[in-house]
Scaffold this active site. Structure first.
Site, PDB file in Angstrom:
ATOM      1  N   HIS A 125       0.811  -1.224   0.000  1.00 19.84           N
ATOM      2  CA  HIS A 125       0.000   0.000   0.000  1.00 19.84           C
ATOM      3  C   HIS A 125       0.844   1.275   0.000  1.00 19.84           C
ATOM      4  O   HIS A 125       0.312   2.370  -0.215  1.00 19.84           O
ATOM      5  CB  HIS A 125      -0.973   0.001   1.195  1.00 19.84           C
ATOM      6  CG  HIS A 125      -0.343   0.326   2.503  1.00 19.84           C
ATOM      7  ND1 HIS A 125       0.058  -0.638   3.396  1.00 19.84           N
ATOM      8  CD2 HIS A 125      -0.049   1.519   3.083  1.00 19.84           C
ATOM      9  CE1 HIS A 125       0.562  -0.059   4.468  1.00 19.84           C
ATOM     10  NE2 HIS A 125       0.509   1.259   4.302  1.00 19.84           N
ATOM     11  N   SER A 130       4.410   2.186   8.090  1.00 14.50           N
ATOM     12  CA  SER A 130       4.011   1.127   7.155  1.00 14.50           C
ATOM     13  C   SER A 130       5.225   0.569   6.413  1.00 14.50           C
ATOM     14  O   SER A 130       6.142   1.304   6.038  1.00 14.50           O
ATOM     15  CB  SER A 130       3.006   1.674   6.146  1.00 14.50           C
ATOM     16  OG  SER A 130       1.810   2.063   6.782  1.00 14.50           O
ATOM     17  N   ASP A 189      -0.886  -7.539   1.431  1.00 14.24           N
ATOM     18  CA  ASP A 189      -0.212  -6.235   1.485  1.00 14.24           C
ATOM     19  C   ASP A 189       1.293  -6.446   1.652  1.00 14.24           C
ATOM     20  O   ASP A 189       1.856  -6.267   2.737  1.00 14.24           O
ATOM     21  CB  ASP A 189      -0.788  -5.408   2.641  1.00 14.24           C
ATOM     22  CG  ASP A 189      -0.284  -3.979   2.645  1.00 14.24           C
ATOM     23  OD1 ASP A 189       0.278  -3.549   1.618  1.00 14.24           O
ATOM     24  OD2 ASP A 189      -0.454  -3.300   3.672  1.00 14.24           O
TER      25      ASP A 189
END
Length: 415
Positions: free
Chosen positions: A86, A238, A140
């Protein structure tokens, strides 16, 4: 004393070579101070070199030539970084990114080149999982190919991935998260200093219960944090690692990749991570099985690679004697040994001799039988001629033996 010094020099040179190529041991911290981080959000600043596989993924803006930290990543070797898919929702071009290795502090919007021991690299390729579902954050996970390859050093080293036999991470277990993300849920910007924090793995059934994430958690996820919240990853973290210590090896294994969460550090809303274990085959298909085994702890998986190399020697056992290849007659003998089936070609020559002898014998006997009468007649005639010569009636001396044999055959019975 001298041999000992030589051995030390060789050991240092081998270690330096492995370190430069990132082929050395994985998951080793250069600066360990595990008691420091008691509380990312709720964490504390990490020591320089504490997490050498941490990578800062920074967006590069062409209009001002500045870099902005956006995501974290995990260095696997000199060529590959593991991160979250992402991170590339809005920036998918390789030219939009810069990679910073060995950093403890990152400057937001910097336009200056990094200084050693830090390393800055470009992105050659971005590989997003083929079944990644944006929004739901399914699969992901992504890989980044580094260009040019980055060397490892005192502040740069590869992270470890779990073994195939390890299975998914299980609670209860205390692990670590790191990143340059927000220090609070609605922070103004990312942290300039790398943060670290301890988190507890949370059972997936509890994490997926109605009062927690209510069915949004998948089997390929890992939940980590605390029921009361307060310590968690946040925006900007992330793609970074969730790491658990392997006590047998005294190293850290990356069991998860920071993926998503509801808010930051909220109660019953722990951080959700992409488990690395279910994607080992996918990673191997992109970076190669040998490269994957280099960052897996333990000897069991690595002998699996030497085992295939042992088979080639076994395949070469029929031609094991080295002199077959080193000497010129050797190679000619081996190709000739295969032509032993062509040894029948030498056998065909023997068959031809037997056939010729049989044909000659049958023809000669009839020819000799038929030839004897003419030879007998010629001899009788010669005898007759001799008698006639003695009698005074000899033939002309100018004729050859062939002419005498072919003339006056009727006089033969007169003898």
């Amino acid at each position: 004393m001298l041999p000992t010094a030589v051995l030390l020099v060789l050991a240092v040179s081998v270690a330096a070579r492995d370190n430069a190529t990132c082929d050395g041991p994985c998951g080793l911290r250069f600066r360990q101070k595990l008691e420091s981080g008691m509380r990312v959000v709720g964490g504390m600043s990490a020591e320089p070199g504490a997490w050498p596989w941490m990578v800062s993924l920074q967006i590069f803006m062409y209009h001002n030539n500045r870099r902005y930290h956006t995501c974290g990543g995990i260095l696997l070797n000199s060529h590959w970084v593991l991160t979250a898919a992402h991170c590339f929702k809005n920036k998918k071009k390789v030219t939009d990114w810069r990679l910073i290795f060995g950093a403890n502090e990152v400057v937001w919007g910097s336009n200056k080149p990094v200084k050693p021991p830090l390393q800055e690299r470009f992105v050659e390729e971005i590989i997003i999982h083929e079944k990644y579902v944006s929004g739901l954050e399914i699969n992901d996970i992504a890989l980044i190919k580094i260009t040019p390859p980055v060397p490892c050093g005192p502040f740069i080293g590869p992270g470890c991935l779990p073994q195939f036999k390890a299975g998914p991470p299980r609670a209860p277990q205390t692990c670590w998260v790191t990143g340059w993300g927000y220090l609070k849920e609605k922070g103004p910007r990312t942290s300039p200093t790398l943060q670290e924090a301890r988190v507890a793995l949370i059972d997936l059934e509890l994490c997926n219960s109605t009062r927690w994430y209510n069915g949004r958690i998948r089997s390929t996820n890992v939940c980590a944090g605390y029921p009361r919240g307060k310590i968690d990853t946040c925006q900007g973290d992330s793609g970074g690692p969730l790491m658990c210590r392997d006590r047998a090896e005294n190293t850290f294994v990356v069991v998860g990749i920071t993926s998503w969460g509801v808010g930051c550090a909220r109660a019953k809303r722990p951080g959700v991570y992409t488990s690395t274990w279910p994607y080992l085959n996918w990673i191997a298909s992109k970076i190669g099985s040998n490269a994957l085994q280099m960052v897996q702890l333990g000897t069991p998986p690595r002998p699996s690679t030497p085992a295939p190399p042992v088979r080639p020697p076994s395949v070469q056992t029929p031609v094991r004697p080295p002199w077959y290849f080193q000497r010129p007659p050797g190679p000619s003998q081996q190709p000739g040994s295969r032509p032993r089936p062509p040894a029948p070609p030498p056998a065909p020559p023997p068959p031809p001799p037997p056939p010729p002898p049989p044909p000659p014998p049958p023809p000669p006997p009839p020819q000799q039988v038929s030839a004897k009468p003419p030879q007998a007649l010629s001899f009788a005639k010669r005898l007759q001629q001799l008698i006639e010569a003695l009698k005074g009636t000899a033939f002309s001396s100018g004729r050859s033996y062939y002419e005498t044999e072919t003339t006056d055959l009727q006089e033969l019975p007169a003898s």
